[in-house]
Design an enzyme around this catalytic site. Structure first.
Site, PDB file in Angstrom:
ATOM      1  N   ASN A 394       6.754   2.937  -1.485  1.00 57.72           N
ATOM      2  CA  ASN A 394       7.315   1.765  -2.149  1.00 57.72           C
ATOM      3  C   ASN A 394       7.346   1.909  -3.662  1.00 57.72           C
ATOM      4  O   ASN A 394       8.392   2.157  -4.255  1.00 57.72           O
ATOM      5  CB  ASN A 394       6.514   0.516  -1.752  1.00 57.72           C
ATOM      6  CG  ASN A 394       7.293  -0.774  -1.987  1.00 57.72           C
ATOM      7  OD1 ASN A 394       8.108  -0.865  -2.889  1.00 57.72           O
ATOM      8  ND2 ASN A 394       7.040  -1.768  -1.170  1.00 57.72           N
ATOM      9  N   ASP A 395       6.198   1.783  -4.308  1.00 60.98           N
ATOM     10  CA  ASP A 395       6.150   1.785  -5.778  1.00 60.98           C
ATOM     11  C   ASP A 395       6.700   3.075  -6.386  1.00 60.98           C
ATOM     12  O   ASP A 395       7.301   3.054  -7.462  1.00 60.98           O
ATOM     13  CB  ASP A 395       4.710   1.575  -6.259  1.00 60.98           C
ATOM     14  CG  ASP A 395       4.161   0.224  -5.842  1.00 60.98           C
ATOM     15  OD1 ASP A 395       4.936  -0.740  -5.786  1.00 60.98           O
ATOM     16  OD2 ASP A 395       2.947   0.132  -5.545  1.00 60.98           O
ATOM     17  N   VAL A 396       6.505   4.203  -5.693  1.00 55.79           N
ATOM     18  CA  VAL A 396       6.903   5.501  -6.264  1.00 55.79           C
ATOM     19  C   VAL A 396       8.414   5.734  -6.188  1.00 55.79           C
ATOM     20  O   VAL A 396       8.916   6.737  -6.671  1.00 55.79           O
ATOM     21  CB  VAL A 396       6.161   6.664  -5.581  1.00 55.79           C
ATOM     22  CG1 VAL A 396       4.656   6.538  -5.788  1.00 55.79           C
ATOM     23  CG2 VAL A 396       6.488   6.740  -4.092  1.00 55.79           C
TER      24      VAL A 396
END
Length: 465
Positions: A394-396
């Site tokens: 997600n965040d990456v």
């Protein structure tokens, strides 16, 4: 009982093996050999410690009993723990290393004769300095690791916990630790020793609570470094060569890894280790953002896109770890290869919740090492790829890291998956990642969301292929 010279020689051998272990762990191809060297070094160190016990008849039995108790508990935890909980396990083990350093320091301060350090009230100055540093760093490691464990486990909020005057307070406490250490060495007062421990426990707690979930992988490696320095400090107190060498190796390698990760996440190394100084809050606009429409599909849609692609890049993340989908993913990739489709894997430095998390999972599924690429090696390839298959990362993959200065992950290098012709994003829901922010990639025109369990979806895609 082994002589001091023989003990020193065997401890040196174990130290060399630990160095070889670190060297082996620097590459996936040699990691198994590195683990073997580490295990062998630890067996030698433990055996030498046994054979160096002074009162062998009673001491050996006592040490053996506690070793068996601890060993059985450790073996049970290692056997039962899932890979998804490995960061929490590491944080927990760091806390135990710090607590062990504190206990040894307490024992040495209360009974210095047993350690040949002098007498109560008249402890050697050098030993007292080493003891104080080891105890302080150990206490910081313990309380900091407990907070990290609670954040990773979800018991405590993963968002930064801040209050007015937090950083000046942290600075004041750190200065007070230095002053207390000086006064303790001057007076050898037992009251000052206990105050030093309490203050050190407190600062460990205060340093970690303002660090958000996005920076937690750095925190884990930093606490690893702290635990090493605590062990090294106590090694000097005990005059134990193995502890000094091992502690220095862990401390320095952990610090280097933390620096590399901070660089990879565009974080300030000193800001992180000083308690997240300068961390930004999520913007109000982001928090109140209305949910946009997304395009969702099924396994048949995903299989159709992949079947007509010439190149596919797999981006694994924490969702893959939770679903234990690495073996199903390997089967899907094998099917794609049979259709002459080029497949490669893109790994972000902090994918998952600790360094190397994804590499370990892919190695478990026997994914060839030459198909796995780090961010800087593969990021330019997304623009030329037909499909990016994001499985739980997600965040990456969040483009907001490049566009919103108010975002907690702003400036962090991310995988440029949005540049692919098509993006298949496997996720259970539109919930935010560990950094607690929405992912703009969900709403891109070329993104197809596949809402399902990662393992089930991957297996269904393979069937359709």
């Amino acid at each position: 009982m082994l002589s001091a010279n023989l003990s020193a020689i065997f401890y040196l051998i174990s130290g060399v093996l630990f160095i070889l272990a670190l060297r082996g762990l620097s590459s996936p191809e040699t990691s198994r050999q590195g683990n073997f060297f580490g295990i062998l070094g630890m067996i030698i160190a433990i055996t030498v410690t046994f054979l160096s016990i002074g009162n062998f008849s009673t001491g050996f039995v006592v040490v053996l009993i506690f070793l068996l108790i601890g060993g059985l508990i450790g073996a049970f935890i290692a056997y039962k723990i899932p890979m998804t909980a490995m960061p929490e396990l590491v944080a927990g083990f760091h806390s135990l290393v710090g607590l062990a350093a504190v206990f040894v320091a307490i024992a040495a301060f209360l009974n210095p004769e047993a350690f040949n350090l002098g007498y109560p009230g008249n402890i050697k100055l050098g030993s007292l300095i080493e003891m104080s540093i080891g105890a302080a760093v150990g206490a910081i490691t313990f309380s900091g690791s407990i907070v990290a464990f609670l954040k990773l486990q979800g018991i405590m909020s993963g968002s930064p916990i801040t209050f007015k005057g937090q950083h000046p307070l942290n600075a004041l406490i750190l200065i007070s630790i230095i002053v207390l250490t000086y006064l303790l060495c001057s007076t050898q007062s037992s009251n000052l020793f206990w105050i030093l421990l309490v203050v050190s426990f407190l600062i460990g707690f205060l340093l970690i609570i303002p660090i958000g979930g996005a920076d937690m992988p750095v925190v884990i490696s930093m606490l690893n470094s702290y635990s090493g320095w605590a062990a090294a400090g106590i090694g000097f107190t005990l005059e134990n060569t193995a502890l000094i060498i091992t502690g220095a190796l862990v401390g320095s390698s952990g610090a280097i890894l933390s620096y590399i990760m901070c660089k990879g996440m565009n974080r300030s190394f000193f800001n992180v280790i000083l308690g997240g100084f300068g961390a930004t809050e999520q913007s109000a606009g982001e928090k109140n953002k209305e949910q946009k429409p997304v395009k969702s599909g099924n396994a048949d849609d995903a299989a159709f896109l992949m079947k007509n692609a010439s190149s596919v890049i797999i981006v694994p993340g924490y969702g893959m770890a939770v679903a234990q989908a690495q073996h199903a993913l390997r089967e899907m990739v094998d099917t794609l290869k049979k259709n002459d489709i080029k497949v490669s894997y893109a790994i972000h430095p902090v994918a998952g919740r600790m360094p190397g998390h994804m590499n370990v999972l892919l190695a478990e599924a026997n994914v060839p090492y030459d198909e796995v690429f780090e961010l800087e090696e593969i990021n330019n390839d997304f623009a030329n790829a037909d499909v990016a298959f994001v499985i739980g990362a997600n965040d990456v993959t969040n483009p907001v890291a490049k566009t919103d200065p108010q975002s907690p992950i702003y400036g962090m290098p991310v995988l440029d998956v949005e540049k692919c012709k098509s993006v298949l994003f496997v996720k259970r829901s539109l919930s935010p990642g560990y950094a607690g922010i929405d992912n703009d990639l969900f709403y891109k025109e070329n993104t197809l969301m596949l809402f399902a369990d990662a393992k089930k979806m991957t297996e269904d895609i393979t069937k359709n292929l």
